[in-house]
Design an enzyme around this catalytic site. Structure first.
Site, mmCIF file in Angstrom:
data_model
loop_
_atom_site.group_PDB
_atom_site.id
_atom_site.type_symbol
_atom_site.label_atom_id
_atom_site.label_comp_id
_atom_site.label_asym_id
_atom_site.label_seq_id
_atom_site.Cartn_x
_atom_site.Cartn_y
_atom_site.Cartn_z
ATOM 1 N N CYS A 49 6.629 -0.028 7.160
ATOM 2 C CA CYS A 49 6.153 1.109 6.362
ATOM 3 C C CYS A 49 7.321 1.675 5.556
ATOM 4 C CB CYS A 49 5.606 2.173 7.310
ATOM 5 S SG CYS A 49 5.003 3.646 6.497
ATOM 6 N N LEU A 50 7.054 1.995 4.288
ATOM 7 C CA LEU A 50 8.109 2.564 3.442
ATOM 8 C C LEU A 50 8.614 3.891 3.994
ATOM 9 C CD1 LEU A 50 6.604 1.869 -0.117
ATOM 10 C CD2 LEU A 50 8.506 0.663 0.963
ATOM 11 N N HIS B 80 -3.976 0.911 7.803
ATOM 12 C CA HIS B 80 -2.638 1.526 7.864
ATOM 13 C C HIS B 80 -2.562 2.740 6.927
ATOM 14 C CE1 HIS B 80 1.963 1.078 7.910
ATOM 15 N NE2 HIS B 80 1.747 1.928 6.927
ATOM 16 N N GLU B 81 -3.075 2.577 5.691
ATOM 17 C CA GLU B 81 -2.975 3.669 4.706
ATOM 18 C C GLU B 81 -3.888 4.841 5.080
ATOM 19 O OE1 GLU B 81 -0.494 3.473 2.920
ATOM 20 O OE2 GLU B 81 -0.167 1.318 3.074
ATOM 21 N N HIS C 195 -2.395 7.060 7.531
ATOM 22 C CA HIS C 195 -1.451 8.024 6.944
ATOM 23 C C HIS C 195 -2.153 9.341 6.586
ATOM 24 C CE1 HIS C 195 2.480 6.179 6.482
ATOM 25 N NE2 HIS C 195 1.981 5.078 5.962
ATOM 26 N N GLY D 209 0.839 -1.192 0.000
ATOM 27 C CA GLY D 209 0.000 0.000 0.000
ATOM 28 C C GLY D 209 0.871 1.237 0.000
ATOM 29 N N GLN E 280 2.921 9.994 1.714
ATOM 30 C CA GLN E 280 4.235 9.338 1.635
ATOM 31 C C GLN E 280 5.029 9.768 0.415
ATOM 32 O OE1 GLN E 280 2.455 5.160 2.333
ATOM 33 N NE2 GLN E 280 4.480 5.075 3.244
HETATM 34 ZN ZN ZN Z 1 2.912 3.262 5.809
#
Ligand code: ZN
Length: 162
Positions: free
Chosen positions: A93-94, A135-136, A139, A50, A55
């Site tokens: 997470c990236l 999770h997304e 963000h 995702g 991000q």
């Molecule tokens: Zn993330």
């Protein structure tokens, strides 16, 4: 060709802002189609399941997720129903590279969103996909998984040894 976008990492303040909704009448504009393609490309190249717009440096309510039957982009996603049952699961997470931890998430979720044509849709998810959605969407509200995680730990990058 879709672009590979730069990933913003913690502690960039942009990751902590609440993202703005995208007006439904402009979702079908070409620029959003291009942005979706770039986000999907970036998510796949970085091995993510995702990716949320903050991000990649944009505080708008747009996420990409990699479903079993292919990647999709969700505009203004909102979780409208969630299971009572929650479970702990490992997340990374990236934007928080090399850090992992266990987060408690709802096992099933129902999400309402707009697709790239500006059409309202619903997505029912469970297990990993329900986790990714939560999770997304976090963000988009400036929340990172490390805020809720237990057992947060760092892994060292694998170095080549010959
Ligand atoms: Zn993330």
């Amino acid at each position: 060709m879709p672009k590979l976008l730069k990933i913003y990492t913690n502690p960039d303040p942009l990751l902590r802002k609440r993202s703005q909704e995208i007006k439904t009448e402009i979702i079908s504009q070409k620029k959003y189609k291009l942005l979706c393609d770039d986000m999907v490309n970036t998510m796949l190249k970085k091995d993510g399941v995702g990716l949320a717009a903050p991000q990649i440096g944009k505080n708008i309510r747009l996420i990409a997720i990699n479903l079993k039957n292919g990647p999709i982009c969700l505009f203004n996603p909102v979780i409208t129903k969630k299971s009572w049952r929650q479970e702990w699961g490992e997340e990374g997470c990236l934007s928080v590279p090399l850090v992992y931890g266990k987060v408690k998430r709802h096992v099933r979720t129902l999400c309402e969103y707009f697709d790239e044509t500006g059409t309202m849709k619903k997505l029912e998810a469970n297990g990993l996909m329900a986790r990714v959605l939560q999770h997304e969407i976090d963000h988009l509200d400036g929340v990172l998984f490390i805020d809720k995680a237990k057992g947060v730990h760092r892994v060292e990058p694998i170095s080549m040894q010959i």
